[in-house]
Design an enzyme around this catalytic site. Structure first.
Site, short mmCIF file in Angstrom:
data_model
loop_
_atom_site.label_atom_id
_atom_site.label_comp_id
_atom_site.label_asym_id
_atom_site.label_seq_id
_atom_site.Cartn_x
_atom_site.Cartn_y
_atom_site.Cartn_z
N CYS A 86 0.83 -1.20 0.00
CA CYS A 86 0.00 0.00 0.00
C CYS A 86 0.87 1.26 0.00
O CYS A 86 1.53 1.55 -0.99
CB CYS A 86 -0.97 -0.05 1.18
SG CYS A 86 -2.35 1.10 1.02
N HIS A 194 -3.43 -5.69 1.12
CA HIS A 194 -2.77 -5.87 2.42
C HIS A 194 -2.73 -7.34 2.84
O HIS A 194 -3.67 -7.81 3.48
CB HIS A 194 -3.55 -5.11 3.50
CG HIS A 194 -3.40 -3.63 3.43
ND1 HIS A 194 -2.40 -2.95 4.09
CD2 HIS A 194 -4.12 -2.68 2.78
CE1 HIS A 194 -2.52 -1.64 3.87
NE2 HIS A 194 -3.56 -1.46 3.06
N GLU A 196 -1.01 -8.53 5.24
CA GLU A 196 -0.91 -8.62 6.70
C GLU A 196 -2.27 -8.52 7.37
O GLU A 196 -2.42 -8.87 8.53
CB GLU A 196 0.05 -7.53 7.22
CG GLU A 196 -0.53 -6.14 7.40
CD GLU A 196 -0.73 -5.37 6.10
OE1 GLU A 196 -0.61 -5.97 5.02
OE2 GLU A 196 -1.04 -4.16 6.19
#
Lengths: 230, 738
Positions: A86, A194, A196
């Site tokens: 990002c 993302h 994560e």
């Protein structure tokens, strides 16, 4: 495996990356403050999401001047694994480590939702645990994720198999549905989604583990990490 | 210059023993504004329950704090930014988020969730539609801008459209933070001789007297008040958060308070007052971003992203080092004194000198007349077509009515709004926007926190007391439906001009209703906000209290709204309920289909409601159901439609003595729709709690059918309903080409 998570003023997914690496994957990770001129002894570097320097001027445009970026460039030049997520992708683009630009979303609005992605190449240290063509669901959360590059750059990215991820349901107007790309040497990847945020079943999705655990796989067999695509 | 009444000016003179100067008058004006002093509501707010075993800090501090076990605590509060959001929607809403976030982290807690309750004028309003659309775009953009950049997930809330908000939208923001018990900080200036340190953004002329602007009605000149609205910088706030939490860990900080409403004035006198000390500051030392600011400007500025810290004498360097790392100003501007005075100097010359305690705590207290009947915007009697003896409505096409309802402003999907919010950052969001309640896990424990915001101005307009009780009941029911036990609450009381007895009566009735319900549901109020004078050109908003309640649960995969699989038993925990024409007048069906409002809100039996909540909590947390959804606005039919929007729908049969549109669309409380493979377990738990649980149907593919007394009332493929529901808000926000 030791991960370094760079913290810029305004990074806000730094802790999420750290948590996914340490708690969901069980590896060690440390934060690296942006004005550090060295990365220490890490095996891979994550540039996390957020709003480095408030996204003032342009997303990532100020972060590229942080001292740590010289260390990141040197690390990448030696073949080290660098993942920009990002805002981290935006920093990599602004730093010139990756080609192209990330523009304002086509809808001119911030968009946060899970998106479906196709893994276009397993030939990177971040996708080697995936099958080419595998569909992943990962969240996006950005206002400026519309990937753009000139014709020659786009042609080269395609020719060199450097489009790593494509959106199946393009949320931001990215050129050629591009969600992630890698360097010529394939050891630096930038992606808007993302991983994560999708490494824990409790959060409704764990496809992000494919990306994160690929790094472990390639670390275990470094041939792939140093692989140069011809 | 002064907005103080002659009575209040006399009180100022008697406190000072002399005439106040201009700066002192300004200080009294903001501190004694409605916004800062709660002078019209305080005597009634005292009725609210505020204590339980879990409450560590109740009202009076920057936020309430409750214990969640394992050595952890949560701080939370709701606050309004209504007036600024009308004048400048983007910045008004953005700084609303910023202000409440500072209230949380000034106590030492890291913000982990934001929810917002929003009220706007209708998007299709013939006269104000364009402006309403601009306000919606601006407010959502402002919340998104601030929360996303700061890095706190915005995970829920509610959005309602009514004409009474045409000239006065409501923006109420709730925030919640997490910390350990030993990490709690207070806004107290203790330790005589300790340095008073200013940190964060520089002071400018923005927001001067914002607090007193927020305490007045709007008129034609309100647009001129745009300079009173502050400008927010979420990046600065993010740095301030990290720097404050890091500085707190040094152990050198003894007290800290954010500069919110009334800026430097409020933070200095409140910190001194709470600690029964004095504070002396020199304005020459305050970091400024403009030249030529007077003491009046500096004391009353509401520039954002600023904090006041009292540090241990001799350890200032430790605090300065942290702020330097984060690139923020940190300057000693004064010290704690033993004389109980707020003494403001400018280059050594005293420009204001006021005793702290009377300034902060002895604001005038008004028992405003409230012996009138609460103002009612609608008749009690049902309209002719809804009376029992009238020919039944059932010749109507209830399929079309259901379609109209799911696409209406209040009931349609708010996806367009919450997709602009980062709802996932910090990777704690187990249940995000769009559910009955939002849930975040606390990573360090096996506990999760559920949150819900609720309010129903329509019900409160018909009966402030009953509406307030229903609001608390629904908020608790939302939490119970996801398996959480409600434990504590915060409220935001949005009302009109309290100097009008029929408005003051609404406020008093609502506070008493909240009190009754919060005692009953064991959810003490730990703090909140009162926003009065929500009027434009003499027209008040409906009484619009908003409740934010938090619940605790064991961390687990969430039970969500959509039906999950075909062939499951659909059950109505709590039963069908009952409703007559009078109690139907506040429903969404009355609003959207009948186009009228009348009567009273739905009847609530608080004992029955509590038993239903106990039962559904056990049913959900023991894993007996695959889906659960509480019935609220739009009644059973709308709830069933919402359960079907995941693709699996249902065939349902009910029977009652009610007319079909009442049976399908009444909004009686104490009901939850579930789907299950073990209906016996649901029935057993219902029996144990002495409540009804009806088997009303079975889940099936793609088609929603509802029979009432063997007559098919609704029979529709789900997809057209779902796409209308999903797209309606976006469609309404696009200017219509006629």
């Amino acid at each position: 495996m030791r991960f370094g998570v760079v913290v810029f003023p305004g990074s806000n997914c730094d802790h999420d990356a750290w948590y996914a690496l340490t708690h969901n994957l069980g590896h060690s990770a440390e934060f690296i403050w942006h004005d550090s001129s060295s990365l220490g002894s890490v095996d891979a570097v994550i540039l996390p999401g957020g709003f480095s320097f408030g996204d003032y001027l342009r997303c990532g445009a100020i972060a590229k001047f942080s001292p740590v970026m010289n260390a990141v460039k040197a690390f990448a030049a030696e073949g080290g694994m660098v993942l920009g997520i990002c805002n981290g992708f935006q920093v990599l683009v602004e730093s010139g480590l990756l080609p192209g630009a990330l523009l304002r979303n086509r809808g001119l609005k911030f968009v946060c939702r899970p998106v479906k992605l196709r893994v276009e190449t397993a030939n990177t240290p971040f996708t080697c645990a995936a099958k080419p063509g595998q569909i992943l669901t990962l969240p996006v959360a950005h206002g400026e994720g519309c990937y753009f590059a000139d014709d020659a750059t786009l042609a080269r990215l395609r020719r060199e198999d450097r489009v790593v991820l494509r959106y199946l349901d393009n949320p931001n107007g990215s050129l050629d549905d591009i969600a992630g790309i890698c360097t010529e040497r394939r050891n630096v990847v930038g992606m808007m989604p993302h991983p994560e945020r999708a490494a824990d079943d409790l959060l409704g999705c764990s496809d992000g583990k494919v990306i994160l655990s690929s790094m472990l796989t390639s670390f275990a067999s470094p041939v792939l990490a140093a692989h140069t695509h011809e | 210059m002064s907005d103080l009444t002659p009575f209040e000016m006399d009180k100022v003179r008697s406190i000072l023993g002399r005439e106040p100067n201009e700066t002192e008058t300004g200080i009294f004006t903001v501190m004694w504004s409605e916004h800062c002093s709660y002078k019209s509501s305080r005597i009634h707010l005292k009725k609210l329950p505020t204590k339980s075993e879990r409450v560590l800090v109740g009202p009076g501090e920057n936020a309430g704090i409750i214990d969640i076990g394992d050595g952890y605590a949560i701080a939370f509060k709701i606050e309004s930014h209504n007036h600024p959001s009308f004048i400048e929607p983007f910045q008004g809403a953005a700084t609303g988020v910023g202000g409440i976030l500072r209230d949380i982290f000034t106590m030492g807690a890291r913000p982990i969730a934001v929810l917002d309750a929003l009220r706007f004028g209708p998007l299709n309003d013939p006269e104000h539609g364009d402006r309403n659309r601009r306000i919606v775009e601006g407010v959502i953009g402002g919340i998104s801008h601030y929360g996303n950049c700061f890095g706190v997930p915005t995970i829920g809330g509610e959005t309602v459209f009514e004409s009474c908000y045409n000239g006065n939208p409501l923006v109420n923001v709730f925030a919640l933070g997490i910390f350990k018990h030993d990490e709690i900080f207070f806004g107290r200036a203790t330790g005589i001789g300790n340095p008073v340190i200013y940190v964060g953004a520089k002071t400018g002329r923005d927001g001067i007297k914002g607090a007193s602007m927020a305490s007045a009605e709007f008129d034609e000149d309100s647009k001129d008040k745009r300079p009173n609205v502050q400008v927010g910088d979420p990046f600065m706030e993010k740095l301030l958060l990290e720097a404050c939490l890091e500085a707190m860990r040094t152990g050198a900080i003894v007290g800290i308070q954010d500069m919110g409403a009334a800026g430097l004035t409020c933070s200095t006198c409140e910190m001194g007052s709470r600690a029964e000390t004095g504070i002396e500051i020199d304005l020459a030392l305050v970091p400024k971003r403009e030249v030529g600011m007077t003491p009046y400007d500096i004391m009353l500025s509401e520039s954002q992203e600023r904090m006041l810290i009292v540090a241990e004498k001799g350890r200032e360097a430790e605090v300065f080092a942290v702020f330097k790392k984060w690139g923020l100003d940190a300057v000693t501007i004064g010290q704690v004194m033993g004389d109980g005075m707020l003494r403001v100097k400018d280059h050594g010359k005293v420009v204001a000198e006021i005793p702290n305690r009377p300034l902060a705590d002895d604001a005038p207290l008004y028992d405003r007349p409230h012996n009138a009947a609460p103002y009612r915007p609608a008749p009690l009697e049902p309209p002719a077509e809804m009376r029992m003896e009238a020919p039944t409505f059932s010749s109507r096409d209830l399929n079309a009515d259901l379609m109209a309802l799911v696409g209406s402003g209040d009931l349609c999907s708010k996806r367009w709004i919450w997709q602009q919010y980062d709802s996932m950052v910090r990777t704690n969001t187990i249940a995000g926007p769009g559910g009955d309640a939002a849930i975040v896990r606390i990573k360090e424990t096996d506990t999760s926190v559920a949150m819900s915001l609720d309010g129903n101005g329509r019900y409160c307009a018909l009966s402030p007391r009953e509406g307030a009780r229903l609001m608390v009941a629904e908020c608790c029911r939302n939490l119970s439906t996801v398996g959480a036990t409600p434990v504590a609450a915060t409220n935001n009381l949005n009302f009109g001009n309290p100097e009008r007895p029929e408005i003051m009566a609404q406020l008093v009735e609502a506070i008493e209703g909240i009190t009754e319900a919060c005692i009953h549901f064991e959810t003490p109020i730990t703090g909140g906000n009162v926003s009065l004078y929500n009027e434009t050109l003499g027209e008040a908003i409906w009484p619009s209290p908003v409740m934010g309640i938090v619940g605790l649960m064991k961390t687990a995969m969430p039970v969500t709204i959509p039906f999950k699989a075909e062939g499951r038993t659909v059950m109505l925990v709590g039963g069908l309920g009952t409703c007559d024409a009078t109690r139907f007048g506040g429903t969404q069906y009355a609003k959207v289909v009948v186009g009228k409002m009348w009567g009273l809100p739905p009847a609530l039996d608080m004992d029955y409601e509590k038993r239903v909540q106990t039962a559904i909590r056990q049913i959900v947390s023991e894993g007996h159901v695959e889906s659960a959804h509480d019935i609220s606005d739009g009644g059973l039919a709308v709830a069933l439609a919402e359960c079907s929007f995941g693709g699996v729908a249902a065939a349902v049969e009910i029977s009652s003595h009610m007319r079909p549109e009442l049976a399908l669309f009444h909004e009686g409380p104490s009901r939850v729709v579930v789907s299950t493979v073990s209906p016996e377990a649901v029935e057993r738990i219902a029996r144990q709690n002495n409540i009804e649980a009806l088997r009303i149907g079975v889940t099936m593919k793609e088609r929603l059918r509802i029979d009432h007394n063997s007559v098919t009332c609704v029979d529709s493929p789900v997809e057209p309903l779902r796409s209308f529901w999903d797209q309606a808000l976006e469609y309404q926000l696009t200017p219509q080409h006629v």
